[in-house]
Design a protein around this motif. Structure first.
Motif, PDB file in Angstrom:
ATOM      1  N   ILE A 314     134.607  41.765 -73.897  1.00  0.00           N
ATOM      2  CA  ILE A 314     133.482  42.439 -73.250  1.00  0.00           C
ATOM      3  C   ILE A 314     133.229  41.807 -71.888  1.00  0.00           C
ATOM      4  O   ILE A 314     133.303  40.588 -71.712  1.00  0.00           O
ATOM      5  CB  ILE A 314     132.226  42.361 -74.146  1.00  0.00           C
ATOM      6  N   PHE A 315     132.957  42.647 -70.907  1.00  0.00           N
ATOM      7  CA  PHE A 315     132.710  42.144 -69.564  1.00  0.00           C
ATOM      8  C   PHE A 315     131.279  41.646 -69.472  1.00  0.00           C
ATOM      9  O   PHE A 315     130.338  42.355 -69.783  1.00  0.00           O
ATOM     10  CB  PHE A 315     132.942  43.274 -68.549  1.00  0.00           C
ATOM     11  N   GLY A 316     131.110  40.427 -69.026  1.00  0.00           N
ATOM     12  CA  GLY A 316     129.757  39.920 -68.795  1.00  0.00           C
ATOM     13  C   GLY A 316     128.987  39.677 -70.079  1.00  0.00           C
ATOM     14  O   GLY A 316     127.859  40.139 -70.228  1.00  0.00           O
ATOM     15  N   VAL A 364     122.383  47.190 -65.843  1.00  0.00           N
ATOM     16  CA  VAL A 364     123.421  46.150 -65.831  1.00  0.00           C
ATOM     17  C   VAL A 364     124.305  46.269 -67.065  1.00  0.00           C
ATOM     18  O   VAL A 364     125.533  46.145 -66.994  1.00  0.00           O
ATOM     19  CB  VAL A 364     122.751  44.760 -65.758  1.00  0.00           C
ATOM     20  N   PHE A 367     126.796  49.097 -66.673  1.00  0.00           N
ATOM     21  CA  PHE A 367     127.896  48.700 -65.784  1.00  0.00           C
ATOM     22  C   PHE A 367     128.861  47.782 -66.510  1.00  0.00           C
ATOM     23  O   PHE A 367     130.093  47.911 -66.388  1.00  0.00           O
ATOM     24  CB  PHE A 367     127.354  48.000 -64.538  1.00  0.00           C
ATOM     25  N   ASN A 368     128.311  46.848 -67.281  1.00  0.00           N
ATOM     26  CA  ASN A 368     129.186  45.928 -68.001  1.00  0.00           C
ATOM     27  C   ASN A 368     130.085  46.664 -68.986  1.00  0.00           C
ATOM     28  O   ASN A 368     131.268  46.352 -69.131  1.00  0.00           O
ATOM     29  CB  ASN A 368     128.346  44.892 -68.760  1.00  0.00           C
ATOM     30  N   ILE A 370     131.162  49.793 -68.872  1.00  0.00           N
ATOM     31  CA  ILE A 370     132.221  50.552 -68.204  1.00  0.00           C
ATOM     32  C   ILE A 370     133.277  49.609 -67.642  1.00  0.00           C
ATOM     33  O   ILE A 370     134.482  49.900 -67.682  1.00  0.00           O
ATOM     34  CB  ILE A 370     131.614  51.474 -67.126  1.00  0.00           C
ATOM     35  N   ALA A 371     132.822  48.461 -67.148  1.00  0.00           N
ATOM     36  CA  ALA A 371     133.786  47.488 -66.639  1.00  0.00           C
ATOM     37  C   ALA A 371     134.684  46.964 -67.753  1.00  0.00           C
ATOM     38  O   ALA A 371     135.842  46.590 -67.509  1.00  0.00           O
ATOM     39  CB  ALA A 371     133.042  46.332 -65.974  1.00  0.00           C
ATOM     40  N   LEU A 373     135.997  48.686 -70.031  1.00  0.00           N
ATOM     41  CA  LEU A 373     137.077  49.644 -70.251  1.00  0.00           C
ATOM     42  C   LEU A 373     138.261  49.385 -69.325  1.00  0.00           C
ATOM     43  O   LEU A 373     139.408  49.705 -69.660  1.00  0.00           O
ATOM     44  CB  LEU A 373     136.562  51.067 -70.007  1.00  0.00           C
ATOM     45  N   TYR A 374     137.981  48.807 -68.187  1.00  0.00           N
ATOM     46  CA  TYR A 374     139.019  48.562 -67.181  1.00  0.00           C
ATOM     47  C   TYR A 374     140.112  47.673 -67.751  1.00  0.00           C
ATOM     48  O   TYR A 374     139.849  46.588 -68.253  1.00  0.00           O
ATOM     49  CB  TYR A 374     138.369  47.926 -65.964  1.00  0.00           C
ATOM     50  N   LYS A 375     141.327  48.166 -67.677  1.00  0.00           N
ATOM     51  CA  LYS A 375     142.477  47.426 -68.181  1.00  0.00           C
ATOM     52  C   LYS A 375     142.363  47.064 -69.655  1.00  0.00           C
ATOM     53  O   LYS A 375     142.808  46.007 -70.081  1.00  0.00           O
ATOM     54  CB  LYS A 375     142.706  46.155 -67.355  1.00  0.00           C
ATOM     55  N   GLY A 376     141.768  47.957 -70.418  1.00  0.00           N
ATOM     56  CA  GLY A 376     141.725  47.741 -71.853  1.00  0.00           C
ATOM     57  C   GLY A 376     142.899  48.451 -72.517  1.00  0.00           C
ATOM     58  O   GLY A 376     143.811  48.954 -71.848  1.00  0.00           O
ATOM     59  N   LEU A 388     131.619  56.805 -75.976  1.00  0.00           N
ATOM     60  CA  LEU A 388     131.626  57.548 -74.712  1.00  0.00           C
ATOM     61  C   LEU A 388     130.458  58.528 -74.664  1.00  0.00           C
ATOM     62  O   LEU A 388     129.809  58.692 -73.635  1.00  0.00           O
ATOM     63  CB  LEU A 388     132.948  58.288 -74.548  1.00  0.00           C
ATOM     64  N   LEU A 391     127.419  56.582 -73.826  1.00  0.00           N
ATOM     65  CA  LEU A 391     127.331  56.225 -72.415  1.00  0.00           C
ATOM     66  C   LEU A 391     126.896  57.417 -71.576  1.00  0.00           C
ATOM     67  O   LEU A 391     126.079  57.294 -70.668  1.00  0.00           O
ATOM     68  CB  LEU A 391     128.684  55.687 -71.919  1.00  0.00           C
ATOM     69  N   PHE A 392     127.420  58.568 -71.898  1.00  0.00           N
ATOM     70  CA  PHE A 392     127.063  59.792 -71.163  1.00  0.00           C
ATOM     71  C   PHE A 392     125.585  60.130 -71.372  1.00  0.00           C
ATOM     72  O   PHE A 392     124.814  60.270 -70.424  1.00  0.00           O
ATOM     73  CB  PHE A 392     127.954  60.928 -71.675  1.00  0.00           C
TER      74      PHE A 392
ATOM     75  N   MET C  70     130.494  58.335 -64.677  1.00  0.00           N
ATOM     76  CA  MET C  70     131.241  59.101 -65.675  1.00  0.00           C
ATOM     77  C   MET C  70     132.688  59.305 -65.256  1.00  0.00           C
ATOM     78  O   MET C  70     133.603  59.302 -66.083  1.00  0.00           O
ATOM     79  CB  MET C  70     130.549  60.450 -65.938  1.00  0.00           C
ATOM     80  N   TYR C  80     143.809  53.780 -69.436  1.00  0.00           N
ATOM     81  CA  TYR C  80     144.063  52.613 -70.261  1.00  0.00           C
ATOM     82  C   TYR C  80     144.057  52.952 -71.737  1.00  0.00           C
ATOM     83  O   TYR C  80     143.728  52.123 -72.576  1.00  0.00           O
ATOM     84  CB  TYR C  80     143.030  51.523 -69.944  1.00  0.00           C
ATOM     85  N   SER C  93     136.799  38.793 -67.559  1.00  0.00           N
ATOM     86  CA  SER C  93     135.642  39.390 -68.219  1.00  0.00           C
ATOM     87  C   SER C  93     134.359  38.942 -67.534  1.00  0.00           C
ATOM     88  O   SER C  93     133.293  38.934 -68.118  1.00  0.00           O
ATOM     89  CB  SER C  93     135.618  38.945 -69.675  1.00  0.00           C
TER      90      SER C  93
END
Lengths: 594, 249, 414
Positions: A314-316, A364, A367-368, A370-371, A373-376, A388, A391-392, C70, C80, C93
């Motif tokens: 998890i980010f952050g 915050v 944002f964490n 969604i971040a 998900l990056y490179k997951g 998802l 989040l929406f 979104m 990914y 992270s």
């Protein structure tokens, strides 16, 4: 997932019956096992959800047409007044009031059931009870017998509420604003019954929260510091603090309200010198923090499910953990934003400024996530789909809080359908979607069965679409001038109401599909492995479903809850989860670290 | 088998007292840990009680600011001597409660039971004074007269009663219009407090009973400690209620 | 769905669509279709326009960030997605600069939003000093407006489909109006969607709400038959107007959804013509009209319960014998009352002085008749009448309504 090992079963699972039918019933009735209590809560909450949902369906059905009195020529040539467009009540002239009374009781029922019996206990009492000890590596919560008492208090409170409903219901709105609630003739003692129901349910909430706080402080496995706990635990812990501190205030408020109703003690009655706005302050002092009791555990589910289903740390982590605590703290100082139109300008200004404060940790967190998900390595399944969806929908809900917290726009939007849409987006689009994500994510662990994935995903998509059709239209209804708690409306609103009602049918269909998927899973689902998704937190080390005592030996924490880049999920083989520091498996399957 | 029957399943194999053979619940590593957690949890619960009464104190503060005259007049019709007596009674009971804990910690079981009994008696006394000398005359005009000075146990004073909350208020000599509010705050505050006194007494009675059966001793006295904490809180709340209600005029 | 129509009504409702509303409501214009999709009509006040601007700014602000988030979310999920046999590549992270940025930047935006909203709010709630004060009373389940001259709610109307009859409150255009509101029973809330403003109406204190409505666009005009005898209709014929819904916005019981009203904005001069006529509620009983006039115009100097005041008390006045300073006496009948109102200096009752303002031109016939009826209701000397309008036998018939300048046919005092 071809080579996942099955969990060793030294003892039977907690679900195994101990004997005949009555022995099993007695076992469940006197259990202090947090898992059984969690399951009982789950079924009660889902049942109440459908009950409250039926009330909502009826409400939306009534709103398909505005109610009108029209003159018609009867068979004998005389003019009669006929009521059109009213679903409830009969069609003679006196019954607009009758129909309205039924409608008013229905929306009160919907609100009271959903707030007190569904959403507040939804995640903490079911998934929280089940998984808090497992995630901490404990055998149970701190006070197991208190946990059972909490359950029975919940049952008692629900009985009071259902009794009030069956005996005719109340029409005060779930907020019981005075002086209406203290003076309305309709249901003299039913109002007292309903407020006492909420009072009793509050005790259940307090005791559960208390239990969780002590559990987190005192029952962590060796090696698990505060920052080694899963974020779901942080979320439930923050919510538990609010439960302990805020719920007594609604307790005293409801007690005073009941005394006002029954004995006319006069503190809310202007005729005797009391102040009805005082009631609003008391009421919202609890009822605002409680919305964070509702959402924080849902957010905790999202943190965990998103991380596991993306196989990504998890980010952050600390930001999310502290944001949870921060939201809990700030939640106590913003209650006045429910009352901008009944407070002084100065008080309104102060509360508006403070309200914007609570938006920041919430943003915050989004944002964490969604971040993260990056490179997951993101699996597309029902739990992830619900993440998802959360989040929406929650983003829309949170963002629409901005025009409500802004003084200038709130003067128009307060007590309109805009507010109704906003809180459904955060409560249902937030907490309930989080609950659905968590249910599907942890279902295999709880019941040892898998569910039919394609059907569940269909249900999820229907729920998502139905939800948006139902509630996005209500934003427009609100800005255009449609007030809330109206059984009928002036021309021009009908189109949007029709669309919203059709959406509610889609929602119902989606949830019915989920209901059937769950029932089918329990009856005939495939046996679940111990760790179907590859999670790293302690509950995945236990069997699916867990044994009575959760773990055979006290677990020792060797890695963080989301260390997907350095630790292999328990019960997963090297082939399924090739860590980069290990020798290559079959050609083409190794991923080198960047 | 994790059911409520756990504790009762423990075999009474030896002739040692129950408190010595006490085993913590299965999910605790030690009895000391369990005791620690129980105290922590109970302090959390006490904070909820404080917040509950906080609502009443808040209502008091607001209405006193709005209607000082009514509050002064109302407070003047309270007899501070009964309130003061009740304060002394509760303080004494807190002392005996604390002493009983100390006695159990040091193995003086007989003395502990005596202290618990005195605590209970004080509780009864508190309720009796409040009920007979404060509530009953104000509500109905009937005074309880243990000296039988008037020939019967109760005598009626015309026009004294009617000091009831809210719309039941019917006291002809009231000068301030908002007297019903004062009496509502008085009754809701003291009645909810009295309810907590009763709850406390139930807890202490149970502790007393189990002490006679040997459940508590120097190495295990969680329930006694916890009941003591509850009783101290009940006392503390009265310490705040008393001056705010009785002494402000 | 009960009643005739049923599913037909649903279909009709779908076809009719948004924007029909009440005849006379402003149509979608000028601010753009997207704004009107949200608000349905232009705001009718400057402060409302400020609120709308704030709302639309917020909408675009939220829409922008939402779409951005979104798209990112969708893109990441797609790019990914899990591939069997592979695990996620190592990535950090934690990124302090990024985290600080996405905490500070939103905070700055929120500060801006708060202040902008606050200043617009101040404009919406702080009335200008010279605002016309009008009283508003809320009760279950109707609104009553009391104008400065004592006129209360006037004509009721029903919308074409039979919505409950609602009161119409006439208001002058381009004049700041401040409503002083209170409730007779439970909490209500006065909401005018077109003005973008609402305020709760409470039972134990007065709350205020102000607005300055823009003039009617001229699309809707009062058109009554040219030969109408009704004074109100004569005054309003040809006057343009614009209607705005008023809704109760705090749940108050059974007919909460029927507790509506209409604010009808007319040009200021038409309003000034209408206002004195509004005292003549065609449905009001003469006694009620009289009571209202008494309260607003006469009670400064006259009591109606025997209390001593500048002028004679109205209690037991009608039908009594009055003794005047010039030595004459008269029975106080309809004509005498009329004279006392219009030409008070003609006869001064003994013990009082000549200081009453003549009400020539200030009260019309209906009001004077109302005063007389009210006085009769307060007097033991008044003959008991079976119905209003029945002529008592021992009092001469009142003279036919003359022009206010000349009270003709005054009987000689005896």
């Amino acid at each position: 997932m071809s080579a996942i090992a099955h969990a060793h079963e030294h003892h039977g699972s907690y679900l195994e019956p101990k004997g005949g039918f009555w022995t099993t019933v007695w076992d469940w009735a006197t259990t202090v096992d947090h898992k059984k209590i969690g399951v009982m809560y789950l079924f009660a909450i889902l049942f109440m959800f459908f009950l409250g949902g039926m009330a909502a369906m009826a409400v939306r059905l009534e709103l398909l047409e505005p109610v009108r009195t029209v003159s018609q020529t009867a068979a004998d040539g005389s003019l009669v007044a006929v009521i059109e467009g009213q679903l409830f009540g009969t069609s003679d002239a006196a019954s607009i009031a009758e129909g309205n009374n039924i409608y008013n009781r229905l929306f009160t029922l919907h609100g009271a059931i959903m707030v007190f019996m569904v959403i507040v206990p939804s995640v903490p009492a079911s998934l929280g009870n089940f998984f808090l000890p497992l995630m901490l590596g404990a055998k149970d919560v701190a006070f197991p017998r208190l946990n059972l008492l909490s359950w029975y208090i919940y049952v008692l409170g629900s009985i009071f509420a259902v009794a009030a409903i069956i005996l005719g219901g109340v029409d005060t709105g779930w907020t019981f604003y005075t002086p209406y609630s203290t003076t309305t003739d309709a249901g003299y003692w039913r109002v007292a019954l309903m407020t006492m129901a909420a009072f009793i349910l509050g005790f259940s909430s307090i005791l559960t929260g208390l239990n969780f706080v002590v559990t987190v402080h005192k029952l962590r496995a060796p090696g698990m510091g505060w920052f080694d706990m899963p974020l779901f635990v942080w979320a439930v812990y923050s919510a538990a603090i609010i439960q302990v501190l805020a719920t007594p205030v609604i307790g005293i408020t409801l007690a005073l309200l009941t005394m006002e109703r029954v004995f006319r003690i006069g503190i809310f009655d202007p005729a005797l010198g009391g102040d009805p706005v005082l009631y609003q302050h008391f009421f919202w002092f609890y009822s605002h923090p409680v919305v964070y009791v509702m959402i924080l555990p849902g957010m905790g589910i999202i943190s965990d499910v998103l991380s596991v289903q993306s196989h990504k740390k998890i980010f952050g982590y600390r930001a999310i953990a502290f944001a949870s605590l921060g939201i809990a703290a700030v939640s106590f100082i913003v209650w006045g934003h429910h009352m901008f139109t009944s407070m002084s300008e100065l008080a309104s200004t102060v509360f508006s400024a403070l309200t914007f404060l609570v938006a920041i940790p919430t943003a915050v967190k989004v944002f964490n996530w969604i971040a993260t998900l990056y490179k997951g390595s993101i699996a597309i399944n029902t739990p992830m789909l619900y993440v998802l969806i959360f989040l929406f929908l929650f983003s829309i809900g949170g963002l629409t809080g901005l025009p409500l917290g802004t003084l200038s726009t709130d003067l128009h939007l307060h007590d309109s359908y805009f507010v109704v849409a906003h809180f459904h987006y955060v409560m249902m689009g937030g907490t309930i979607m989080g609950l659905m994500a968590g249910l599907h994510h942890w279902w295999p662990k709880m019941f040892g069965k898998m569910y039919h994935e394609p059907s569940a995903m269909t249900g999820a998509i229907l729920v998502f679409l139905g939800f948006n059709v139902t509630f996005f239209t209500q934003f427009f209804l609100g800005t255009q001038g449609m007030p809330r708690r109206y059984a009928s409306y002036v021309d021009g609103f009908q189109t949007l109401h029709i669309i919203s009602t059709v959406g509610s049918w889609m929602l119902l269909l989606g949830f019915l599909i989920h209901l059937f998927v769950f029932i089918h899973s329990l009856a005939a689902g495939k046996k679940a492995p111990a760790n179907p998704w590859g999670g790293l937190t302690l509950e995945w080390e236990a069997a699916s479903p867990p044994t009575e005592h959760n773990f055979d030996h006290e677990p020792i924490v060797k890695h963080g809850p989301y260390d997907f880049d350095t630790a292999r999920p328990p019960h997963w083989s090297a082939e399924d989860y090739p860590l980069p520091d290990e020798p290559a498996g079959p050609a083409g399957t190794v991923v080198r670290a960047h | 088998m994790t059911t409520l029957d756990t504790r009762r399943d423990q075999p009474l194999t030896e002739d040692r007292p129950l408190w010595e053979r006490y085993k913590a619940a299965h999910h605790w590593r030690s009895a000391a840990e369990e005791f620690d957690a129980c105290k922590f949890g109970f302090w959390l619960f006490l904070s909820t009680e404080v917040l509950l009464f906080g609502g009443i104190f808040c209502a008091y503060a607001i209405f006193r600011t709005l209607y000082p005259a009514a509050f002064h007049e109302g407070s003047a019709s309270l007899d501070w001597r009964f309130g003061g007596l009740n304060t002394v009674v509760l303080l004494l009971s807190s002392y005996t409660m604390a002493t009983s804990i100390y006695c159990i910690q040091t193995g003086k079981f007989r003395r502990a039971q005596v202290n618990l009994v005195i605590t209970l008696v004080c509780g009864f006394l508190f309720l009796a004074i409040k009920g007979l000398f404060e509530y009953m005359p104000k509500w109905s005009g009937w005074f309880f007269d243990p000296t039988m000075a008037h020939g019967t146990l109760f005598h009626f004073v015309e026009g004294y009663g009617g000091k009831r909350p809210g719309s039941l208020f019917d006291y002809p000599f009231a000068v301030s219009e908002q007297m019903p509010i004062w009496w509502s705050v008085y009754y809701s505050g003291t009645a909810i407090h009295a309810l907590h006194v009763i709850i406390g007494m139930v807890l202490i009675a149970r502790v007393l009973y189990r002490t006679t059966k040997g459940h508590y001793g120097p190495s295990h006295y969680t329930m006694v400690e916890v009941s003591g904490l509850y009783w101290h809180l009940v006392d503390l709340i009265w310490i705040f209620l008393f001056p705010l209600l009785y002494l402000i005029h | 769905m009960t009643g005739q129509g049923g599913i037909l009504n649903v279909v009709t409702g779908l076809c009719v669509g948004t924007g029909t509303g009440l005849p006379g409501m402003s149509t979608l214009a000028e601010r753009g279709l997207w704004h009107d999709a949200w608000m349905r009509a232009e705001p009718a006040t400057v402060q409302g326009a400020e609120a709308d601007d704030m709302y639309m700014w917020l909408f675009w602000f939220c829409a922008f960030w939402f779409v951005l988030l979104m798209i990112l979310m969708g893109y990441f999920v797609f790019k990914y997605r899990r591939k069997p046999g592979q695990i996620a590549p190592k990535s950090s992270s934690h990124n302090t600069p990024l985290e600080i940025a996405w905490t500070v930047i939103p905070s700055l935006f929120l500060v801006y939003i708060f202040f902008r909203g606050f200043f617009a709010y101040m404009d919406q709630v702080v009335a200008p000093g010279e605002a016309l004060q009008v009283q508003l009373k809320a009760a279950k389940w109707n609104w009553t407006m009391v104008y400065p001259n004592g006129a209360e709610t006037t004509t009721e109307t029903a919308d074409p489909l039979g919505f409950r009859r609602v009161p119409v409150f006439y208001m002058p255009a381009d004049v700041p109006i401040q409503l002083r509101m209170n409730s007779q029973d439970v909490m209500h809330s006065f909401w005018v969607p077109d003005f973008r403003v609402k305020q709760d109406v409470q039972p134990n204190r007065y709350t205020t709400l102000w607005f300055q409505a823009q003039g009617p666009s001229g699309e809707k005009v009062h058109s009554f038959p040219a030969d109408t005898k009704d004074e109100l209709q004569v005054a309003l014929n040809g006057v343009p107007y614009e209607d705005h819904w008023v809704f109760c916005a705090e749940y108050c019981g059974t007919e909460h959804s029927e507790m509506a009203a209409i604010i009808r904005v007319v040009p200021e001069d038409a309003f000034n013509r209408w206002l004195p006529l509004a005292l003549n509620d065609p449905d009001a009983k003469p006694e009620d009209i009289g009571a209202r006039v008494f309260k607003t115009k006469c009670s400064a100097c006259h009591s109606d319960d025997g209390g001593v005041n500048t002028g004679p008390t109205w209690k037991d006045l009608f039908g009594s014998t009055r003794a005047f300073t010039d030595g004459t006496t008269a029975v106080a009948d309809e004509n005498y009352i009329r004279e006392s109102i219009l030409v008070p200096s003609a006869h001064i009752v003994q013990g009082f002085s000549n200081q009453m303002t003549p009400f020539q031109g200030l009260l019309n016939d209906r009001q004077i008749d109302g005063i007389i009826a009210y006085m009769k209701s307060k007097s033991v000397h008044a003959p008991k009448q079976a119905e209003p309008g029945a002529q008592p036998t021992d009092v001469p018939a009142p003279a036919p309504a003359p022009t206010p300048a000349e009270p003709a046919g005054t009987p000689a005092p005896h």
